[in-house]
Design an enzyme around this catalytic site. Structure first.
Site, mmCIF file in Angstrom:
data_model
loop_
_atom_site.group_PDB
_atom_site.id
_atom_site.type_symbol
_atom_site.label_atom_id
_atom_site.label_comp_id
_atom_site.label_asym_id
_atom_site.label_seq_id
_atom_site.Cartn_x
_atom_site.Cartn_y
_atom_site.Cartn_z
ATOM 1 N N HIS A 134 1.734 1.808 -5.510
ATOM 2 C CA HIS A 134 0.528 2.312 -4.811
ATOM 3 C C HIS A 134 -0.661 2.123 -5.768
ATOM 4 O O HIS A 134 -0.929 1.012 -6.208
ATOM 5 C CB HIS A 134 0.810 3.774 -4.432
ATOM 6 C CG HIS A 134 -0.161 4.425 -3.485
ATOM 7 N ND1 HIS A 134 -1.159 3.755 -2.833
ATOM 8 C CD2 HIS A 134 -0.289 5.734 -3.093
ATOM 9 C CE1 HIS A 134 -1.850 4.593 -2.072
ATOM 10 N NE2 HIS A 134 -1.339 5.806 -2.219
ATOM 11 N N HIS A 182 1.286 -6.195 1.139
ATOM 12 C CA HIS A 182 0.798 -4.913 1.654
ATOM 13 C C HIS A 182 1.639 -4.506 2.843
ATOM 14 O O HIS A 182 2.059 -5.358 3.625
ATOM 15 C CB HIS A 182 -0.678 -5.017 2.067
ATOM 16 C CG HIS A 182 -1.330 -3.685 2.220
ATOM 17 N ND1 HIS A 182 -1.236 -2.955 3.384
ATOM 18 C CD2 HIS A 182 -2.048 -2.948 1.349
ATOM 19 C CE1 HIS A 182 -1.879 -1.818 3.219
ATOM 20 N NE2 HIS A 182 -2.382 -1.774 1.992
ATOM 21 N N ASP A 202 -6.169 -4.319 -5.051
ATOM 22 C CA ASP A 202 -6.006 -4.117 -6.488
ATOM 23 C C ASP A 202 -6.175 -5.404 -7.286
ATOM 24 O O ASP A 202 -6.491 -5.360 -8.476
ATOM 25 C CB ASP A 202 -4.619 -3.513 -6.779
ATOM 26 C CG ASP A 202 -4.523 -2.102 -6.226
ATOM 27 O OD1 ASP A 202 -5.469 -1.330 -6.425
ATOM 28 O OD2 ASP A 202 -3.521 -1.792 -5.556
HETATM 29 N N1 COA Z 1 5.759 -9.723 -5.072
HETATM 30 C C1 COA Z 1 6.874 -10.402 -4.715
HETATM 31 N N2 COA Z 1 7.440 -10.292 -3.498
HETATM 32 C C2 COA Z 1 6.852 -9.465 -2.631
HETATM 33 C C3 COA Z 1 5.698 -8.733 -2.933
HETATM 34 C C4 COA Z 1 5.157 -8.895 -4.214
HETATM 35 N N3 COA Z 1 4.055 -8.231 -4.581
HETATM 36 N N4 COA Z 1 5.331 -8.000 -1.860
HETATM 37 C C5 COA Z 1 6.238 -8.263 -0.897
HETATM 38 N N5 COA Z 1 7.149 -9.122 -1.365
HETATM 39 C C6 COA Z 1 8.275 -9.675 -0.638
HETATM 40 C C7 COA Z 1 9.366 -8.628 -0.479
HETATM 41 O O1 COA Z 1 10.229 -8.609 -1.596
HETATM 42 C C8 COA Z 1 10.025 -9.103 0.769
HETATM 43 O O2 COA Z 1 10.826 -10.217 0.463
HETATM 44 P P1 COA Z 1 12.280 -10.396 1.157
HETATM 45 O O3 COA Z 1 11.996 -10.392 2.647
HETATM 46 O O4 COA Z 1 12.754 -11.674 0.622
HETATM 47 O O5 COA Z 1 13.079 -9.191 0.736
HETATM 48 C C9 COA Z 1 8.864 -9.644 1.604
HETATM 49 O O6 COA Z 1 7.854 -9.989 0.661
HETATM 50 C C10 COA Z 1 8.305 -8.639 2.596
HETATM 51 O O7 COA Z 1 7.856 -7.485 1.931
HETATM 52 P P2 COA Z 1 7.938 -6.056 2.606
HETATM 53 O O8 COA Z 1 9.324 -5.566 2.465
HETATM 54 O O9 COA Z 1 7.440 -6.136 4.000
HETATM 55 O O10 COA Z 1 6.948 -5.198 1.703
HETATM 56 P P3 COA Z 1 6.741 -3.623 1.829
HETATM 57 O O11 COA Z 1 5.876 -3.339 2.975
HETATM 58 O O12 COA Z 1 8.034 -2.881 1.766
HETATM 59 O O13 COA Z 1 5.982 -3.331 0.450
HETATM 60 C C11 COA Z 1 4.298 -3.261 -1.155
HETATM 61 C C12 COA Z 1 4.611 -3.360 0.330
HETATM 62 C C13 COA Z 1 2.805 -3.078 -1.319
HETATM 63 C C14 COA Z 1 5.026 -2.076 -1.782
HETATM 64 C C15 COA Z 1 4.758 -4.559 -1.836
HETATM 65 O O14 COA Z 1 4.056 -5.643 -1.273
HETATM 66 C C16 COA Z 1 4.562 -4.514 -3.335
HETATM 67 O O15 COA Z 1 5.410 -3.994 -4.051
HETATM 68 N N6 COA Z 1 3.417 -5.062 -3.845
HETATM 69 C C17 COA Z 1 3.123 -4.995 -5.259
HETATM 70 C C18 COA Z 1 2.520 -3.655 -5.616
HETATM 71 C C19 COA Z 1 1.095 -3.523 -5.148
HETATM 72 O O16 COA Z 1 0.282 -4.415 -5.324
HETATM 73 N N7 COA Z 1 0.793 -2.354 -4.592
HETATM 74 C C20 COA Z 1 -0.526 -2.043 -4.101
HETATM 75 C C21 COA Z 1 -0.533 -2.019 -2.605
HETATM 76 S S1 COA Z 1 -2.187 -1.849 -1.979
#
Ligand code: COA
Length: 389
Positions: free
Chosen positions: A232, A271, A326
């Protein structure tokens, strides 16, 4: 439909796609809007105007804005002595601690000093104008908590809170220097974009605490704890660490390949809601071009921009992933001369306006938030007394 297996992605869906309540504060449909206003229009405002809109429901008139800004200024320059006394001691015992912990502790002390014990009467009978005044107090106090902590750990004598727009005053306090108009404007935009975002994890956590009939300060300390996590708010600090780790454009491809191979997430990308791109990231990247090229950190900023673009194109090509807010925010804070450990605390300063507005909205039409879980543990089994095990 069969129930999902305990280890399938669906079974740990993190409430993805679930409508968990109603709000009139923010909508993400097509374009991000606060109280019906498009974020593109609100970027022209001061942070105070946007905070007023979120908290009181409408954009302020000139008079309302002047009075609101004066109230925030008064709170910013009048942190209770007890908080400063505690900070001075904590700065000696744990100067390296996370500044998110400092803000959480600071808000907790403020709650105790306020005797904010939660509503005495039933939540729906609460005098919400009192809660709005409490929110204003937090909006002024929290930036002052941040600046006071930095003074404490740097051994600087506290200086009065500048009588300027809140964003400019805070940036001056943190950088300890006069700042240019362009720098103040870009910094203000980061705060406006960070101010509110519907049912994100920290806001939802704050609403859940509020739904039990608890008090605003308790809900805010919870929200700060939730925002600290790297998935987050904590992501903005990790973004800069990652860019520093990559170092040069030539390292981007092997670095990304390593991350993906190890199944490590790339901070600042992806996201829960914006699957085809976060409009806030696009707007902030554009705003970053406004940074004063006479500033000493502009050259490193330009280099980071190049590096960031390369990471963006590799991730788009390989994973169809796009940056979130971010991603540009980290480079901009770095260019403004702010140390990494202030990035997430600045998110707190901005999001205080969204959190308090949601807490008040929850109080105004409350029902306990209490979902259910699907049990996946052992099937019923025979109990054995201790001596028989
Ligand atoms: N880096 C690498 N892979 C990523 C990713 C990232 N930042 N964000 C999503 N993915 C991948 C997931 O591993 C998933 O892959 P898979 O289908 O092969 O398992 C796919 O993309 C879909 O992701 P999803 O499960 O829909 O994401 P989520 O909704 O559960 O998670 C976040 C959302 C924000 C937690 C996630 O994108 C993340 O961890 N981002 C990095 C942290 C960040 O920047 N947070 C600030 C958010 S504003």
């Amino acid at each position: 439909m069969p129930d999902p297996s305990p280890h399938s992605k669906d079974s740990r869906n993190g409430l993805a796609g679930v409508t968990a309540g109603h709000t009139s504060i923010c909508s993400l449909d097509r374009i991000l809007r606060y109280r019906g206003y498009a974020i593109t229009d609100l970027l022209e405002c001061s942070f105070e105007e946007v905070a007023y809109l979120l908290l009181w429901g409408d954009l302020p008139t000139k008079n309302q804005l002047r009075e609101f800004a004066m109230r925030l200024y008064t709170h910013a320059q009048s942190l209770p002595e007890t908080v400063l006394w505690c900070f001075e001691r904590l700065a000696k015992t744990s100067p390296q601690c996370s500044i998110m912990d400092v803000l959480r502790t600071g808000v907790s002390i403020l709650g105790q000093l306020e005797c904010d014990n939660g509503p005495e009467e039933m939540p729906h009978n609460r005098d919400l104008s009192q809660e709005r005044l409490k929110a204003e107090q937090l909006l002024g106090h929290v930036p002052a908590l941040l600046a006071s902590w930095i003074d404490c750990i740097s051994g600087r004598r506290p200086t009065p809170w500048p009588k300027k727009p809140l964003a400019t005053a805070l940036l001056e306090k943190l950088c300890h220097t006069q700042i240019s108009k362009n720098a103040a404007s870009v910094f203000t935009k980061t705060l406006i974009l960070y101010a509110e975002h519907e049912f994100n994890a920290s806001t939802f956590a704050a609403r859940t605490v509020t739904s039990t009939g608890s008090d605003m300060h308790s809900a805010i300390t919870t929200a700060i704890g939730a925002l600290k996590g790297p998935l987050h708010g904590g992501a903005n600090e990790k973004v800069l660490e990652q860019l520093m780790d990559i170092g040069t454009p030539e390292n981007v491809e092997p670095w990304v390949a390593r991350q993906l191979e190890n199944k490590d997430v790339i901070m600042g990308f992806g996201h829960r809601i914006y699957k085809s791109g976060d409009i806030r990231a696009i707007l902030l990247r554009e705003a970053g071009h406004q940074l004063d090229d006479s500033s000493p950190s502009f050259e490193p900023y330009r280099k980071l921009e190049k590096l960031a673009h390369k990471v963006e194109s590799v991730l788009l090509e390989q994973k169809r992933l796009k940056p979130n807010l971010d991603w540009p925010a980290a480079r901009i804070y770095h260019a403004l001369g702010l140390p990494i450990n202030l990035f997430t605390p600045l998110f707190v300063v901005a999001r205080m306006s969204g959190w308090t507005s949601h807490i008040i909205e929850q109080m105004s039409d409350n029902r306990l938030i209490r979902p259910v879980a699907k049990y996946i543990g052992p099937s019923p089994r025979q109990y054995l007394a201790l001596e028989d095990r």
